[in-house]
Structures are given as structure tokens and as C-alpha cells.
Design a protein around this motif. Structure first.
Motif, PDB file in Angstrom:
ATOM      1  N   ILE A 275       0.391  -1.616   0.340  1.00  0.00           N
ATOM      2  CA  ILE A 275      -0.090   0.178  -0.230  1.00  0.00           C
ATOM      3  C   ILE A 275       1.093   1.289   0.320  1.00  0.00           C
ATOM      4  O   ILE A 275       0.794   1.187   1.188  1.00  0.00           O
ATOM      5  N   ALA A 276       0.539   2.207  -1.158  1.00  0.00           N
ATOM      6  CA  ALA A 276       1.403   3.460  -1.118  1.00  0.00           C
ATOM      7  C   ALA A 276       0.919   4.642  -0.349  1.00  0.00           C
ATOM      8  O   ALA A 276       1.585   5.254   0.498  1.00  0.00           O
ATOM      9  N   CYS A 277      -0.441   4.743  -0.212  1.00  0.00           N
ATOM     10  CA  CYS A 277      -0.815   5.539   0.463  1.00  0.00           C
ATOM     11  C   CYS A 277      -2.446   5.706   0.984  1.00  0.00           C
ATOM     12  O   CYS A 277      -3.203   4.233   0.504  1.00  0.00           O
ATOM     13  N   PHE A 278      -3.041   5.968   1.357  1.00  0.00           N
ATOM     14  CA  PHE A 278      -3.992   5.950   1.887  1.00  0.00           C
ATOM     15  C   PHE A 278      -4.760   7.385   1.953  1.00  0.00           C
ATOM     16  O   PHE A 278      -4.155   7.951   2.020  1.00  0.00           O
ATOM     17  N   PHE A 279      -6.231   7.719   1.511  1.00  0.00           N
ATOM     18  CA  PHE A 279      -6.675   8.624   1.110  1.00  0.00           C
ATOM     19  C   PHE A 279      -7.825   8.812   1.307  1.00  0.00           C
ATOM     20  O   PHE A 279      -8.355   7.981   1.373  1.00  0.00           O
ATOM     21  N   LYS A 280      -8.507  10.388   1.991  1.00  0.00           N
ATOM     22  CA  LYS A 280     -10.466  10.725   2.034  1.00  0.00           C
ATOM     23  C   LYS A 280     -10.541  11.339   1.630  1.00  0.00           C
ATOM     24  O   LYS A 280     -10.166  12.067   1.149  1.00  0.00           O
ATOM     25  N   ASP A 281     -11.555  10.987   0.482  1.00  0.00           N
ATOM     26  CA  ASP A 281     -12.082  11.936  -0.212  1.00  0.00           C
ATOM     27  C   ASP A 281     -13.736  11.896  -0.378  1.00  0.00           C
ATOM     28  O   ASP A 281     -13.996  12.224   1.126  1.00  0.00           O
TER      29      ASP A 281
ATOM     30  N   GLU B 195      -4.403   3.926  13.370  1.00  0.00           N
ATOM     31  CA  GLU B 195      -3.796   3.363  14.682  1.00  0.00           C
ATOM     32  C   GLU B 195      -3.590   1.437  14.101  1.00  0.00           C
ATOM     33  O   GLU B 195      -2.841   0.812  14.926  1.00  0.00           O
ATOM     34  N   LEU B 196      -4.020   1.371  13.016  1.00  0.00           N
ATOM     35  CA  LEU B 196      -3.228  -0.326  12.840  1.00  0.00           C
ATOM     36  C   LEU B 196      -2.046   0.114  12.256  1.00  0.00           C
ATOM     37  O   LEU B 196      -1.371  -0.862  11.741  1.00  0.00           O
ATOM     38  N   LEU B 197      -1.695   1.112  11.669  1.00  0.00           N
ATOM     39  CA  LEU B 197      -0.107   0.953  10.645  1.00  0.00           C
ATOM     40  C   LEU B 197       1.190   1.667  11.548  1.00  0.00           C
ATOM     41  O   LEU B 197       1.282   2.021  12.589  1.00  0.00           O
ATOM     42  N   ASP B 198       2.251   0.634  11.855  1.00  0.00           N
ATOM     43  CA  ASP B 198       3.635   0.976  12.032  1.00  0.00           C
ATOM     44  C   ASP B 198       3.819   2.222  11.254  1.00  0.00           C
ATOM     45  O   ASP B 198       3.760   2.887  10.308  1.00  0.00           O
ATOM     46  N   PRO B 199       4.340   3.437  12.800  1.00  0.00           N
ATOM     47  CA  PRO B 199       3.806   4.561  12.442  1.00  0.00           C
ATOM     48  C   PRO B 199       5.577   4.981  11.965  1.00  0.00           C
ATOM     49  O   PRO B 199       6.030   6.264  11.374  1.00  0.00           O
ATOM     50  N   ARG B 200       6.604   4.087  12.449  1.00  0.00           N
ATOM     51  CA  ARG B 200       7.356   3.783  11.307  1.00  0.00           C
ATOM     52  C   ARG B 200       7.796   3.997   9.990  1.00  0.00           C
ATOM     53  O   ARG B 200       9.165   4.530   9.109  1.00  0.00           O
ATOM     54  N   LYS B 201       6.501   3.340   8.695  1.00  0.00           N
ATOM     55  CA  LYS B 201       6.936   2.952   7.902  1.00  0.00           C
ATOM     56  C   LYS B 201       5.740   3.994   7.245  1.00  0.00           C
ATOM     57  O   LYS B 201       5.487   5.506   5.979  1.00  0.00           O
ATOM     58  N   PHE B 202       4.393   5.024   7.977  1.00  0.00           N
ATOM     59  CA  PHE B 202       3.011   4.985   7.392  1.00  0.00           C
ATOM     60  C   PHE B 202       2.839   6.517   8.314  1.00  0.00           C
ATOM     61  O   PHE B 202       3.056   6.968   9.286  1.00  0.00           O
ATOM     62  N   PHE B 203       3.368   7.553   7.699  1.00  0.00           N
ATOM     63  CA  PHE B 203       2.827   9.228   8.080  1.00  0.00           C
ATOM     64  C   PHE B 203       1.182   9.758   8.201  1.00  0.00           C
ATOM     65  O   PHE B 203       0.989   9.760   6.761  1.00  0.00           O
ATOM     66  N   ARG B 204       0.794  10.401   9.258  1.00  0.00           N
ATOM     67  CA  ARG B 204      -0.418  11.304   8.827  1.00  0.00           C
ATOM     68  C   ARG B 204       0.122  12.912   8.217  1.00  0.00           C
ATOM     69  O   ARG B 204       0.468  13.360   9.007  1.00  0.00           O
ATOM     70  N   ALA B 205       0.003  12.533   6.651  1.00  0.00           N
ATOM     71  CA  ALA B 205       0.205  13.665   5.934  1.00  0.00           C
ATOM     72  C   ALA B 205      -0.648  15.173   6.215  1.00  0.00           C
ATOM     73  O   ALA B 205       0.089  16.455   6.868  1.00  0.00           O
ATOM     74  N   ASN B 206      -2.016  14.737   6.908  1.00  0.00           N
ATOM     75  CA  ASN B 206      -3.074  15.838   6.310  1.00  0.00           C
ATOM     76  C   ASN B 206      -3.881  14.859   6.665  1.00  0.00           C
ATOM     77  O   ASN B 206      -4.236  13.725   7.162  1.00  0.00           O
ATOM     78  N   ARG B 207      -5.332  15.865   7.392  1.00  0.00           N
ATOM     79  CA  ARG B 207      -6.364  15.275   6.855  1.00  0.00           C
ATOM     80  C   ARG B 207      -6.944  14.139   6.322  1.00  0.00           C
ATOM     81  O   ARG B 207      -8.111  13.663   6.812  1.00  0.00           O
TER      82      ARG B 207
ATOM     83  N   SER C  51      -5.476  12.014   3.951  1.00  0.00           N
ATOM     84  CA  SER C  51      -3.951  10.820   3.513  1.00  0.00           C
ATOM     85  C   SER C  51      -2.787  11.075   4.738  1.00  0.00           C
ATOM     86  O   SER C  51      -2.496  11.219   5.592  1.00  0.00           O
ATOM     87  N   ILE C  52      -3.071   9.609   4.843  1.00  0.00           N
ATOM     88  CA  ILE C  52      -1.607   8.561   5.424  1.00  0.00           C
ATOM     89  C   ILE C  52      -0.405   8.175   4.248  1.00  0.00           C
ATOM     90  O   ILE C  52      -1.097   6.915   3.090  1.00  0.00           O
ATOM     91  N   VAL C  53       0.861   8.379   3.992  1.00  0.00           N
ATOM     92  CA  VAL C  53       1.557   8.206   2.714  1.00  0.00           C
ATOM     93  C   VAL C  53       2.723   7.239   4.059  1.00  0.00           C
ATOM     94  O   VAL C  53       3.183   6.872   4.320  1.00  0.00           O
ATOM     95  N   ASN C  54       2.578   5.854   2.752  1.00  0.00           N
ATOM     96  CA  ASN C  54       3.823   5.238   3.295  1.00  0.00           C
ATOM     97  C   ASN C  54       5.233   5.466   3.105  1.00  0.00           C
ATOM     98  O   ASN C  54       5.968   6.461   1.478  1.00  0.00           O
ATOM     99  N   ILE C  55       6.701   5.853   3.783  1.00  0.00           N
ATOM    100  CA  ILE C  55       8.000   6.816   3.355  1.00  0.00           C
ATOM    101  C   ILE C  55       8.474   5.361   1.764  1.00  0.00           C
ATOM    102  O   ILE C  55       8.844   6.228   1.704  1.00  0.00           O
ATOM    103  N   ASP C  56       8.115   4.289   1.665  1.00  0.00           N
ATOM    104  CA  ASP C  56       8.350   3.743   0.484  1.00  0.00           C
ATOM    105  C   ASP C  56       7.954   3.967  -0.763  1.00  0.00           C
ATOM    106  O   ASP C  56       8.331   4.058  -2.192  1.00  0.00           O
TER     107      ASP C  56
END
Length: 257
Positions: free
Chosen positions: A166-172, A197-209, A211-216
Motif C-alpha cells: 500500500i502506497a497511501c490511504f486517501f479520504k475523499d 492506529e493499525l499502521l506502523d508509524p515508522r513506515k506510515f505518516f499522517r500527512a494531512n486530514r 491522507s496517510i503515506v508510506n515512506i517507500d
């Protein structure tokens, strides 16, 4: 002003402690109330350590000492705990104090004064984590478990997508996940907070309201004149994700490691 953080999984207890801190120490500002080990790990990944830390010992998803192993915090710590004095005598080391629940305001004021004095002199030494972990966590700490796959719906079928893909999560209007291949799938989650809450914070960052992005998944980071950032994700994805000026320092600490 002394910046403090409270780690406590009972919201009423956390708010009561915050109120008592305000009553006995006007120079202490509580920056965050963190209700779980996962939330705390994510917060410390994205923020500088506070001047003072209040930590419950046994949280719903683990033992709070694990944070000290992962982040090597040097700030004074006050444990707020229901353990009796005999069980926590080992906490009386440099930079550590404890308060028994229910917390007495007089004892709270004394503990804050002790930590304030320590901070003015020098950074306290870290505790003997192994001794503390063996005392209260049996065989020691374990790495928290994060979600390994998400179930998505495709034409009346459930299809698993590995979290590593998963590259990112996005809310529309609804919540999506995007894979590295550019596929977009609908999720059943109510909020991005539930996903985070289910994601490893070392890999996923909450960029804004939204989206959540994978560092890779990040190809480039553009710095704008107003100190905001724009992330461009790797092809075939064409997504660009904005990070506010306020969140930019936390993102840099997370990304540059």
C-alpha cells in the motif's frame, strides 16, 4: 514554559491529571494526551520530546517502558500508576518519579518540582529499562503488532491487500487505499484515525486530514516558500500530497532517518 505529555489510556484519568497539573504548576503546558502505546509511538516519531513526561505503566496495547527503548528519551518521567510502592521502588532513580492513583495534588506538585530541578541542572540519566521491564512485564517487551493486510471489496468479493503493497490511504467522500501499481480500492473504515492506529508509524505518516503515506512511496519532496511541503508519489501513481508548515518539521524527522 515546561512542555509536558500525558500517556494514559483512561480518558477521564488523563483529563483529571491535566486539570491537576494546571492547578499546581502554572508553568507546565500539556501538549498532548496520548491514549495508547501505538499513538504514543506515532507522536514521538513526529514530534520532539517534551520537557516532562507523565506515563501510565500498563496501557491497553502494551507496557509504556517500550517507548523508552525505542526513542531513548532523556526528559524527566513521572509514572502514574496503580502499582503499590513496594513494586515500584526501582523507579526511584535519577530522572524518574512515580505517583500512585488516585493522584494527590500535593504529591503531584512535589514530583513536578523535583523534575523541574533536574531539568535545570542537567539531563537525567535513562532508567535501567531491563530491570523495570522484568519486574512488570515478565519476559520483557514485545514489538507491537500492526495490520498485515487490509480486506477490500471487488465485485462482491473480499480481496486481501498486503500492507507492504500500500502506497497511501486517501479520504475523499469515502476512504481508499492506493497500491504501488496504481490500483485504488474502497475501504470500510469510518475514519482515517481508525486506519492510522493499525499502521506502523515508522513506515506510515499522517500527512494531512485526507491522507496517510508510506515512506517507500515517496519519490520527491518539494519545499515551498511558505515552508509547506508537497510529496510526489512514485509512478504509476500521479498523486501529490501537501503537508502544512506546522507538520513539516515532524515529517522531516520521520523521513530523514
Amino acid at each position: 514554559m515546561i512542555k509536558a505529555v500525558i500517556i494514559e489510556d483512561e480518558s477521564l484519568v488523563a483529563r483529571e491529571l491535566q486539570s491537576k497539573i494546571s492547578a499546581v504548576a502554572g508553568d507546565v503546558e500539556v501538549q498532548a494526551l496520548l491514549p495508547s502505546l501505538k499513538t504514543a509511538r506515532r507522536w514521538f516519531m513526529q514530534n520532539a520530546e517534551p520537557d516532562l513526561l507523565f506515563m501510565d505503566i500498563q496501557l491497553g496495547d502494551g507496557v509504556s517502558f517500550e517507548l523508552l527503548e525505542h526513542f531513548h528519551l532523556s526528559c524527566p518521567i513521572i509514572f502514574t500508576t496503580a502499582y503499590d510502592e513496594y513494586a515500584i521502588r526501582a523507579f526511584k532513580v535519577n530522572g524518574i518519579d512515580y505517583l500512585l492513583k488516585p493522584i494527590d495534588e500535593g504529591e503531584l506538585e512535589k514530583a513536578i518540582s523535583k523534575c523541574r530541578a533536574l531539568s535545570e541542572k542537567s539531563k537525567p540519566a535513562p532508567p535501567d529499562l531491563q530491570e523495570l521491564l522484568q519486574m512488570l512485564a515478565g519476559s520483557g517487551s514485545r514489538e507491537p503488532l500492526y495490520k498485515e493486510k487490509f480486506i477490500v471489496h471487488i465485485r462482491h468479493q473480499w480481496v486481501p491487500v498486503n500492507t507492504d503493497d500500500i502506497a497511501c490511504f486517501f479520504k475523499d467522500a469515502i476512504h481508499y487505499l492506493y497500491t504501488y501499481k496504481g490500483n485504488r480500492y474502497v475501504l470500510d473504515f469510518t475514519t482515517l484515525e481508525d486506519i492510522e492506529e493499525l499502521l506502523d508509524p515508522r513506515k506510515f505518516f499522517r500527512a494531512n486530514r485526507q491522507s496517510i503515506v508510506n515512506i517507500d512511496a515517496i519519490e520527491t519532496v518539494t519545499l515551498h516558500e511558505n515552508q509547506k511541503l508537497t510529496l510526489r508519489l512514485k509512478k504509476p501513481l500521479t498523486l501529490e500530497i501537501d503537508i502544512s508548515r506546522e507538520k513539516a518539521p515532524g515529517f522531516k524527522r520521520w523521513f530523514d532517518r
